[in-house]
Design an enzyme around this catalytic site. Structure first.
Site, short mmCIF file in Angstrom:
data_model
loop_
_atom_site.label_atom_id
_atom_site.label_comp_id
_atom_site.label_asym_id
_atom_site.label_seq_id
_atom_site.Cartn_x
_atom_site.Cartn_y
_atom_site.Cartn_z
N ASP A 47 -3.82 7.18 -3.58
CA ASP A 47 -5.16 7.74 -3.75
C ASP A 47 -5.47 8.67 -2.58
O ASP A 47 -4.75 8.69 -1.58
CB ASP A 47 -6.19 6.61 -3.85
CG ASP A 47 -6.02 5.54 -2.77
OD1 ASP A 47 -4.89 5.02 -2.62
OD2 ASP A 47 -7.00 5.25 -2.07
N CYS A 49 -13.50 -23.06 19.60
CA CYS A 49 -12.72 -23.10 18.37
C CYS A 49 -11.66 -24.18 18.53
O CYS A 49 -11.14 -24.39 19.62
CB CYS A 49 -12.05 -21.75 18.12
SG CYS A 49 -11.01 -21.75 16.66
N CYS A 101 -9.01 -24.39 16.19
CA CYS A 101 -7.90 -24.05 15.31
C CYS A 101 -6.61 -24.49 16.03
O CYS A 101 -6.62 -24.73 17.23
CB CYS A 101 -7.90 -22.56 15.00
SG CYS A 101 -7.28 -21.52 16.32
N CYS A 107 -6.08 -22.59 19.33
CA CYS A 107 -7.03 -22.83 20.42
C CYS A 107 -7.00 -24.26 20.92
O CYS A 107 -7.27 -24.52 22.10
CB CYS A 107 -8.44 -22.48 19.96
SG CYS A 107 -8.66 -20.73 19.63
N ASP A 114 0.87 -1.17 0.00
CA ASP A 114 0.00 0.00 0.00
C ASP A 114 0.91 1.23 0.00
O ASP A 114 2.12 1.12 0.19
CB ASP A 114 -0.96 -0.04 1.20
CG ASP A 114 -2.19 0.85 0.98
OD1 ASP A 114 -2.22 1.61 -0.01
OD2 ASP A 114 -3.11 0.79 1.81
N1 GUN Z 1 -6.25 1.24 3.42
C1 GUN Z 1 -7.48 1.38 3.98
N2 GUN Z 1 -8.23 2.24 3.24
C2 GUN Z 1 -7.46 2.64 2.22
C3 GUN Z 1 -7.70 3.51 1.10
O1 GUN Z 1 -8.77 4.10 0.92
N3 GUN Z 1 -6.67 3.67 0.21
C4 GUN Z 1 -5.47 3.03 0.37
N4 GUN Z 1 -4.52 3.21 -0.53
N5 GUN Z 1 -5.24 2.21 1.41
C5 GUN Z 1 -6.23 2.02 2.31
ZN ZN Z 2 -9.11 -20.60 17.42
#
Ligand code: GUN
Ligand code: ZN
Length: 650
Positions: free
Chosen positions: A123, A273, A275, A278, A88
């Site tokens: 963005d 759970c 898993c 757990c 990101d």
């Molecule tokens: N992570 C959570 N929301 C967003 C978003 O609107 N844009 C981006 N790039 N990362 C995010």
């Molecule tokens: Zn679990």
């Protein structure tokens, strides 16, 4: 590359090809914070079956040591993960902390330079509280950055985020514009505040508006959605990818995730759970553990809970039971139930991706089940495609054991011995002419006898519409022998022989292919080959040629080439047609499937699972087959089969 493998409406199982291998969607990408790792990425891959992770390039870039290592040996080495990694861009940090200073093009180039498989543009986070003007500005700036940075991606797949706050028209516009650019993935952004505040109703509107504008051949990532509660609904609406920091964040707060919600460890009597985390430890032991160790264990549990729910979703797509899963999960929280109810507003949109039929039965899960697109489809087709048979009287039967024609045959024979009558059953789905009693979804449904009042009311309204439109001189509801005497006295007339098989063929042809399709039987010698065991129609021979086969599973026809030839004559173009250039049509004529990239045009009314006519540019029939995509998908996907050829000249 993104290839469709299996679907249930907008929910789909696809394969995304990245530089570090293929990923099967729907997929959850655990967020890995490059500064502290609650669970090691290598452990996620080896012990938990995590396919792909997401990390933050902005954090890496602004932390000296991390940046150095990433620039030198790449993000895979930095995180110790050899599968696909998404990064990101810092948008979210800017939303939370407000001081992100980085050039939008530079951050994309940085992501490409450290070898991310999927990178993300910078963005502008459009918050739900934004005014329309503020939201418009965020959309415009996002689009500007998208256009500027799309060519900086190198070999990396790039994600172009849809923004637009809670304004559906801005979401759709942003989605349309960003789809024009060469992005590989489209996240839906700006939804974290909606998720945090359980504003699932608004989330539904945002996803649907975005999907309306997006290119259907690209994966959709729901940014920041990482709670199992939301996966079924989001996948039903066409989301393919999710990312979650919640599994770790919740763990730090001693909270455990379940498909039905979140619980504080302190409140739990049992873990409920099994898993791997757990099953090693009792609830008491967990409560007494040193905090750091406990956080890791809870994070593991939370991640397992998320991964398990994704698998439940995938099973439901295979089975065709996504609606059932979503309706069941909606009971977990009133906000989810409210969100489910909003879907009825969007039935038309959802119907466009709704399969022609499903393998599994329609299970009634509550009054919301009536609002599924399948119910609307049956009713619309009944009123617009079905052609009634002329008779003196229409006899209505109450709901009964299916198939109705078998249950009611003794009564029908008695009536027909006295008067010429047509028969209809007042069913959950609305009016069902007796000859459609094997047609999907009528007998492939499990509906309780005691219906909710609001559903009864809706059925009544449907029957009123029917009463206005059916056009018989007289209609009665069967009420036992007395009705028979009444009919004898009032209607009179003579006995009538009813060829239910022929009636069924004609009605199914009209319902399945469009009004008029049943005319292919007119003036022809029609023979039926029936199953010796069930008595059901199997093959329909028209003038000596095998033209149609009726499927026992959904009561619909599989077209043979001969049937296709007859339909091309009675259905005006472009009805039921998928048109390709003459060369691919020639391939289809030899029995090869039609790939999406060869589709020139097709009937917008075609639905996945429909039997269709493959024609060349001169509207000559090349072959017949089964559509695997919606018309929009056929025109967008560059990879994958649009029509599986079932019968061809050679
Ligand atoms: N992570 C959570 N929301 C967003 C978003 O609107 N844009 C981006 N790039 N990362 C995010
Ligand atoms: Zn679990």
């Amino acid at each position: 590359m993104f290839e469709l493998k299996e679907r249930d409406g907008l929910a789909r199982i696809c394969e995304l090809t990245t530089p570090h291998g293929k990923v099967t969607t729907p997929v959850l990408l655990p967020v890995v914070n490059p500064n502290f790792r609650t669970i090691a990425p290598s452990e996620m891959r080896e012990k938990m079956g995590v396919q792909m992770i997401i990390t933050n390039s902005y954090i890496i870039r602004s932390t000296g040591a991390l940046r150095e290592r990433a620039e030198k040996s790449g993000v895979h080495d930095l995180l110790g993960f050899d599968g696909p990694i998404m990064t990101d861009s810092g948008t979210f940090q800017n939303y939370v902390y407000g001081d992100v200073r980085v050039d939008p093009r530079e951050i994309v180039r940085f992501q490409a330079s450290v070898g991310a498989d999927v990178g993300t543009i910078l963005d502008v986070f459009s918050e739900p509280r934004f005014t329309r003007e503020e939201t418009e500005a965020a959309v415009e700036e996002t689009l500007k950055r998208a256009r500027e940075s799309v060519d900086d991606r190198g070999k990396m797949l790039l994600a172009g985020t849809v923004q637009g706050g809670i304004y559906p028209d801005l979401r759709e516009r942003c989605a349309k514009e960003i789809s024009k650019l060469d992005f590989a993935v489209h996240p839906i952004g700006g939804v974290v505040p909606l998720l945090e505040n359980y504003r699932f109703k608004d989330l539904v509107e945002v996803i649907i508006a975005s999907k309306k504008g997006l290119n259907p051949s690209r994966p959709v990532h729901l940014f920041g959605a990482g709670h199992p509660m939301i996966f079924p609904l989001a996948v039903l609406l066409g989301c393919d990818m999710f990312d979650s920091a919640s599994y770790a964040k919740y763990a730090r707060e001693d909270r455990m995730m379940y498909p039905t919600g979140t619980r504080f460890l302190a409140d739990l009597h049992d873990l409920a759970c099994h898993c791997p985390s757990c099953s090693r430890t009792s609830v008491e032991e967990l409560k007494k553990m040193p905090p750091e160790e406990r956080t890791k264990r809870l994070a593991e549990h939370n991640l397992f809970a998320c991964l398990t729910e994704i698998e439940n979703v995938k099973n439901a797509i295979h089975e065709g039971s996504m609606w059932e899963l979503v309706e069941m999960r909606a009971r977990a929280h009133p906000a989810l139930l409210e969100a489910l109810k909003v879907l009825s507003k969007h039935k038309q949109f959802l119907e466009a991706s709704e399969p022609a039929s499903r393998r599994g039965a329609f299970f009634y899960c509550g009054p919301e089940s009536y609002e599924r697109p399948t119910v609307m489809r049956y009713q619309e087709n009944y009123f617009s495609r079905y052609r009634k048979r002329d008779a003196k009287v229409l006899v209505g039967f109450p709901e009964a054991q299916k198939p109705y024609s078998r249950t009611y045959w003794p009564i029908m024979s008695k009536i027909l011995a006295k008067v010429d009558a047509a028969f209809v059953v007042v069913s959950f789905f609305g009016p069902v002419p007796i000859e459609l009693d094997e047609y999907y979804p009528i007998p492939q449904s499990v509906i309780p006898e005691a219906l909710d009042a609001e559903v009864k009311e809706k059925i009544n309204r449907m029957m009123e519409r029917h009463a206005h439109q059916h056009g018989y001189p007289l209609a009665v509801i069967w009420d036992g022998e007395e009705t028979l005497r009444f009919l004898e006295d009032i209607v009179g007339g003579g006995p009538k022989d009813l060829d239910l098989d022929l009636l069924r063929c004609r009605a199914v042809l009209d319902m399945q292919f469009g009004r008029g399709a049943g005319d292919i039987l007119d003036g022809k010698k029609v023979e039926m080959i029936k199953s010796p065991r069930t008595g059901k129609i199997r093959n329909v021979i028209i003038d000596g040629a095998h033209a149609l086969s009726m499927r026992a599973g959904d009561g619909r026809f599989t077209l043979k080439l001969e049937g296709g030839k007859l339909l091309v004559k009675v259905l005006p173009s472009p009805s039921m047609r998928v048109k390709t250039d003459d060369e691919p049509a020639g391939f289809a004529a030899k029995g090869n499937n039609v790939f999406a990239k060869f589709v020139l045009e097709c009937d917008p009314g075609i639905r996945p699972g429909d039997d269709v006519l493959i024609v060349n540019t001169k509207d000559e029939l090349a072959a017949v087959g089964r559509a695997l995509m919606t018309p929009d998908e056929m025109k967008s996907f560059k990879r994958g089969v649009a029509v599986r050829v079932k019968d061809s000249p050679d």
